[in-house]
Design a protein around this motif. Structure first.
Motif, mmCIF file in Angstrom:
data_model
loop_
_atom_site.group_PDB
_atom_site.id
_atom_site.type_symbol
_atom_site.label_atom_id
_atom_site.label_comp_id
_atom_site.label_asym_id
_atom_site.label_seq_id
_atom_site.Cartn_x
_atom_site.Cartn_y
_atom_site.Cartn_z
ATOM 1 N N ILE A 202 0.832 -1.202 0.000
ATOM 2 C CA ILE A 202 0.000 0.000 0.000
ATOM 3 C C ILE A 202 0.866 1.251 0.000
ATOM 4 O O ILE A 202 0.615 2.207 -0.746
ATOM 5 N N VAL A 203 1.916 1.247 0.806
ATOM 6 C CA VAL A 203 2.815 2.410 0.854
ATOM 7 C C VAL A 203 3.508 2.591 -0.490
ATOM 8 O O VAL A 203 3.605 3.707 -1.019
ATOM 9 N N GLU A 204 3.997 1.505 -1.069
ATOM 10 C CA GLU A 204 4.683 1.600 -2.361
ATOM 11 C C GLU A 204 3.733 2.038 -3.475
ATOM 12 O O GLU A 204 4.127 2.755 -4.393
ATOM 13 N N SER A 205 2.482 1.594 -3.386
ATOM 14 C CA SER A 205 1.520 1.912 -4.445
ATOM 15 C C SER A 205 1.072 3.364 -4.402
ATOM 16 O O SER A 205 0.990 4.029 -5.438
ATOM 17 N N PHE A 206 0.781 3.848 -3.196
ATOM 18 C CA PHE A 206 0.131 5.156 -3.091
ATOM 19 C C PHE A 206 0.956 6.196 -2.337
ATOM 20 O O PHE A 206 0.599 7.371 -2.329
ATOM 21 N N GLY A 207 2.049 5.776 -1.704
ATOM 22 C CA GLY A 207 2.905 6.725 -1.016
ATOM 23 C C GLY A 207 4.064 7.187 -1.872
ATOM 24 O O GLY A 207 4.809 8.092 -1.490
ATOM 25 N N ASN A 208 4.222 6.570 -3.032
ATOM 26 C CA ASN A 208 5.280 6.924 -3.978
ATOM 27 C C ASN A 208 4.638 7.693 -5.134
ATOM 28 O O ASN A 208 3.820 7.148 -5.876
ATOM 29 N N TRP A 209 5.019 8.975 -5.298
ATOM 30 C CA TRP A 209 4.349 9.818 -6.292
ATOM 31 C C TRP A 209 4.476 9.250 -7.703
ATOM 32 O O TRP A 209 3.560 9.359 -8.516
ATOM 33 N N ARG A 210 5.614 8.611 -7.994
ATOM 34 C CA ARG A 210 5.810 8.058 -9.333
ATOM 35 C C ARG A 210 4.738 7.019 -9.664
ATOM 36 O O ARG A 210 4.189 7.006 -10.767
ATOM 37 N N ASN A 211 4.448 6.146 -8.712
ATOM 38 C CA ASN A 211 3.409 5.131 -8.939
ATOM 39 C C ASN A 211 2.018 5.710 -8.766
ATOM 40 O O ASN A 211 1.078 5.337 -9.473
ATOM 41 N N LEU A 212 1.864 6.640 -7.805
ATOM 42 C CA LEU A 212 0.549 7.245 -7.568
ATOM 43 C C LEU A 212 0.059 7.979 -8.808
ATOM 44 O O LEU A 212 -1.146 7.985 -9.096
ATOM 45 N N LYS A 213 0.963 8.609 -9.559
ATOM 46 C CA LYS A 213 0.567 9.280 -10.797
ATOM 47 C C LYS A 213 -0.086 8.302 -11.763
ATOM 48 O O LYS A 213 -1.089 8.610 -12.404
ATOM 49 N N VAL A 214 0.498 7.104 -11.852
ATOM 50 C CA VAL A 214 -0.063 6.092 -12.747
ATOM 51 C C VAL A 214 -1.437 5.652 -12.243
ATOM 52 O O VAL A 214 -2.372 5.446 -13.035
ATOM 53 N N VAL A 215 -1.577 5.503 -10.929
ATOM 54 C CA VAL A 215 -2.873 5.131 -10.340
ATOM 55 C C VAL A 215 -3.926 6.175 -10.691
ATOM 56 O O VAL A 215 -5.051 5.833 -11.094
ATOM 57 N N LEU A 216 -3.591 7.454 -10.549
ATOM 58 C CA LEU A 216 -4.556 8.528 -10.824
ATOM 59 C C LEU A 216 -4.923 8.584 -12.298
ATOM 60 O O LEU A 216 -6.097 8.783 -12.660
ATOM 61 N N VAL A 217 -3.931 8.409 -13.162
ATOM 62 C CA VAL A 217 -4.224 8.401 -14.596
ATOM 63 C C VAL A 217 -5.097 7.196 -14.951
ATOM 64 O O VAL A 217 -6.036 7.304 -15.752
ATOM 65 N N ALA A 218 -4.814 6.045 -14.329
ATOM 66 C CA ALA A 218 -5.641 4.860 -14.572
ATOM 67 C C ALA A 218 -7.078 5.090 -14.127
ATOM 68 O O ALA A 218 -8.028 4.642 -14.777
ATOM 69 N N LEU A 219 -7.252 5.813 -13.010
ATOM 70 C CA LEU A 219 -8.599 6.084 -12.513
ATOM 71 C C LEU A 219 -9.355 7.034 -13.432
ATOM 72 O O LEU A 219 -10.458 6.722 -13.899
ATOM 73 N N PHE A 220 -8.767 8.202 -13.696
ATOM 74 C CA PHE A 220 -9.504 9.240 -14.438
ATOM 75 C C PHE A 220 -9.414 9.068 -15.950
ATOM 76 O O PHE A 220 -10.286 9.566 -16.677
ATOM 77 N N GLY A 221 -8.403 8.344 -16.424
ATOM 78 C CA GLY A 221 -8.274 8.151 -17.858
ATOM 79 C C GLY A 221 -8.749 6.809 -18.360
ATOM 80 O O GLY A 221 -8.848 6.602 -19.573
ATOM 81 N N LEU A 222 -9.061 5.888 -17.430
ATOM 82 C CA LEU A 222 -9.512 4.554 -17.836
ATOM 83 C C LEU A 222 -10.791 4.128 -17.125
ATOM 84 O O LEU A 222 -11.855 4.022 -17.727
ATOM 85 N N THR A 223 -10.673 3.869 -15.814
ATOM 86 C CA THR A 223 -11.743 3.139 -15.131
ATOM 87 C C THR A 223 -12.993 3.977 -14.885
ATOM 88 O O THR A 223 -14.095 3.423 -14.854
ATOM 89 N N ALA A 224 -12.860 5.294 -14.701
ATOM 90 C CA ALA A 224 -14.057 6.118 -14.494
ATOM 91 C C ALA A 224 -14.936 6.098 -15.741
ATOM 92 O O ALA A 224 -16.159 5.894 -15.664
ATOM 93 N N GLY A 225 -14.325 6.303 -16.917
ATOM 94 C CA GLY A 225 -15.093 6.260 -18.160
ATOM 95 C C GLY A 225 -15.628 4.882 -18.462
ATOM 96 O O GLY A 225 -16.782 4.719 -18.883
ATOM 97 N N GLU A 226 -14.782 3.862 -18.240
ATOM 98 C CA GLU A 226 -15.242 2.476 -18.453
ATOM 99 C C GLU A 226 -16.438 2.149 -17.583
ATOM 100 O O GLU A 226 -17.396 1.502 -18.013
ATOM 101 N N ALA A 227 -16.404 2.614 -16.324
ATOM 102 C CA ALA A 227 -17.475 2.293 -15.379
ATOM 103 C C ALA A 227 -18.810 2.875 -15.822
ATOM 104 O O ALA A 227 -19.840 2.192 -15.791
ATOM 105 N N VAL A 228 -18.826 4.147 -16.230
ATOM 106 C CA VAL A 228 -20.112 4.765 -16.579
ATOM 107 C C VAL A 228 -20.662 4.190 -17.878
ATOM 108 O O VAL A 228 -21.882 4.050 -18.034
#
Length: 566
Positions: free
Chosen positions: A239-265
């Motif tokens: 959890i710390v490595e995934s979301f406490g590291n800005w390099r990886n967190l950026k990818v998480v945020l892009v995956a959320l707003f650029g992929l899964t949010a649109g896919e979900a709706v």
């Protein structure tokens, strides 16, 4: 970004190996079962409202809302399940984690089938039921990431999109299986289904659970994960490595707003909201609507594999982005087509007898009541809520400040009332009286109480629902491979699960109540579709700007690159 490298693909013979067949079959079967369990509750929400929530509130409408809120609770906790089981999957292993999730889901569903109702054990019944829904949501939050990661890490390079696309069929198949089981049970016991027969689909889950667990126990752990553990390079704090590291967190945020949010709706719009729109807005009877939606989804289901396989050749990003853009462009025409072919009398009445609401805009609320605790008591809110529930489109005209809202239907005007200060019983009685008056006038002006089966164009309805399902397959078919390839092995389960379940559990799960609130405030029965269009366009823009293509990522190259650096 991810530490994974681009590498040439190794050639290998065509066709699946026996081990790959077992992995895909066991992972997909178990995930179908989990979605079956999850959807049973939503499909049987009206009956569950009577069994478990009728004593919580005297209004049947309020009891139904409480039942829907319990259904939504399962969506709300999915991201927390992603954190809990994602961490476990990265620490202990993919196989054992999704064995745990399937057992939690299965036993929770089975217990719902045994749980006494409100009449037998009082408030304990809805409390236990909500607890079981929370467990189901937590389990589902861990299931998808585990299944997708497990299949992807067993897949050969160059075929990951095609292999993981079988996982993508499971949500649709789970929904269809739940609808089929419910329809069959209804037909076999038409008189007793609402009394006790509704429990049978829940109880059947125990048989499915035993079979699914047995199949999954035969599998081996992911070879990539085994190698990582053998070399001692697993994460100690995913959890710390995934979301406490800005390099990886950026990818998480892009995956959320650029992929899964649109896919979900797009996914929830094409499946859940289409069903909700047909039954609640167009007045199509539940059995017909379920059969039509099921037929459209079954016709579209093979295209999950088509688009997943195609993404191995041309890329994940072009297919998903095209799905977002096409959805934004044609959602309104498709849903207007549903009205035209399912309830032409409603379409004609809207044209011949327009409805106008006169109200002070300051007295009109945005009726997003996801928590179920808000009370809307102004005359404007009461009238708009009743009209929205009656599937009536209306235009808004500003009234003087403080004026009591009224509604004009054709040449007839009906004045509302202010509910603030009224006792609950009096408010309920006044609202029911106004509802009857509005209903009588609406019917007198040609608005139908329900869709006429004889006027429906069934082939065209199936065709429209198929197109909606096809859009779902475009945005959903390649997404498992895409998410897996975005993150390194040591934190993959955790990193991909959270954006997926925030997107689907929250952005998608909020679609029905948000769309209803949008319709109520605006007056147009199609206005709620802007929720889908807005998020689809948001993901299109974010994805085009910030997402990289991953189809040529070699998961095994991560190990070679790390060893070469030593």
């Amino acid at each position: 970004m991810s530490t994974l490298a681009q590498a040439p693909r190794a050639a290998r013979p065509a066709g699946l190996t026996p081990e790959e067949r077992r992995v895909i079959f066991a992972s997909s079967l178990g995930t179908v079962f989990e979605w079956y369990d999850f959807y049973l509750y939503g499909s049987l929400a009206p009956i569950i409202a009577k069994q478990f929530f009728s004593g919580v509130h005297s209004s049947s409408t309020a009891a139904f809302i409480f039942a829907l809120l319990a259904f939504a609770a399962g969506f709300a906790v999915r991201p927390f399940g992603a954190l809990v089981f994602g961490r476990l999957g990265d620490l202990v292993g993919r196989k054992y984690t999704f064995l745990v999730t399937i057992m939690i889901m299965g036993f929770s569903t089975f217990i719902v089938g045994l749980l006494p109702g409100y009449a037998e054990i009082g408030m304990a019944a809805p409390v236990i039921l909500i607890g079981l829904r929370l467990l189901q949501g937590l389990a589902l939050g861990g299931e998808y990431g585990g299944a997708a990661t497990f299949v992807a890490e067993h897949s050969p390079e160059g075929r990951r999109g095609g292999y993981t696309s079988w996982i993508q069929t499971t949500a649709t198949l789970g929904l269809v299986v739940s609808l089929v089981v419910i329809v069959v049970c209804r037909q076999l016991m038409p008189q007793s289904f609402d009394i006790w027969g509704w429990r049978i689909p829940f109880l059947l889950s125990l048989i499915l659970l035993v079979f699914s667990v047995y199949i999954r126990l035969q599998l081996n752990e992911s070879p990539i994960f085994r190698r990582m553990k053998a070399e001692g390079r697993g994460s100690k704090a995913p959890i710390v490595e995934s979301f406490g590291n800005w390099r990886n967190l950026k990818v998480v945020l892009v995956a959320l707003f650029g992929l899964t949010a649109g896919e979900a709706v797009v996914w929830y719009g094409g499946q859940f909201y289409a069903l909700f729109f047909m039954t609640q807005t167009l007045g199509v009877d539940s059995l017909t609507a379920n059969l039509l939606v099921g037929a459209g989804l079954l016709l579209a289901t093979p295209f999950f594999v088509v688009f997943g396989t195609w993404s191995d050749r041309i890329g994940r990003k072009p297919i998903i982005m095209a799905g977002f853009l096409i959805s934004a462009a044609i959602y309104f025409p498709l849903f207007k087509g549903l009205t035209h072919f399912a309830n032409p009398a409603l379409e004609a009445a809207q044209a011949s007898a327009p409805v106008t609401v006169f109200a002070d805009p300051k007295a009109c609320s945005f009726q997003f009541n996801f928590a179920g605790v808000s009370r809307f008591t102004t005359s404007c809110d009461i009238i708009k809520n009743l009209l929205a529930r009656s599937s009536v489109s209306y235009r808004n005209v500003e009234a003087p400040p403080g004026a009591v809202a009224s509604v004009r239907i054709g040449d007839k005007t009906i004045t509302g009332f202010e509910g603030a200060g009224l006792a609950p019983g009096a408010l309920l009685a006044r609202t029911a009286g106004l509802d009857r008056a509005l209903g009588d006038e609406i019917r007198a002006h040609g608005y139908p109480g329900a869709a006429d089966r004889g006027q429906m164009n069934l082939p065209m309805l199936v065709a429209i629902l198929f197109v909606l399902g096809l859009l779902v397959t475009m945005v959903y078919g390649p997404i498992a491979a895409y998410l897996v390839e975005l993150f390194p092995t040591r934190i993959r389960y955790t990193s991909m699960s959270l954006p997926y379940h925030i997107g689907n559990g929250w952005f998608g799960g909020f679609l029905p109540p948000a769309a209803f609130a949008m319709v109520a405030i605006n007056g147009n029965i199609y206005y709620g579709l802007w929720y889908v269009v807005a998020f689809a366009l948001m993901s299109f823009v974010v994805g085009m700007l910030f997402l990289r293509e991953t189809k040529d990522v070699n998961l095994h190259a991560e190990f070679r690159m790390t060893q070469g650096a030593r």
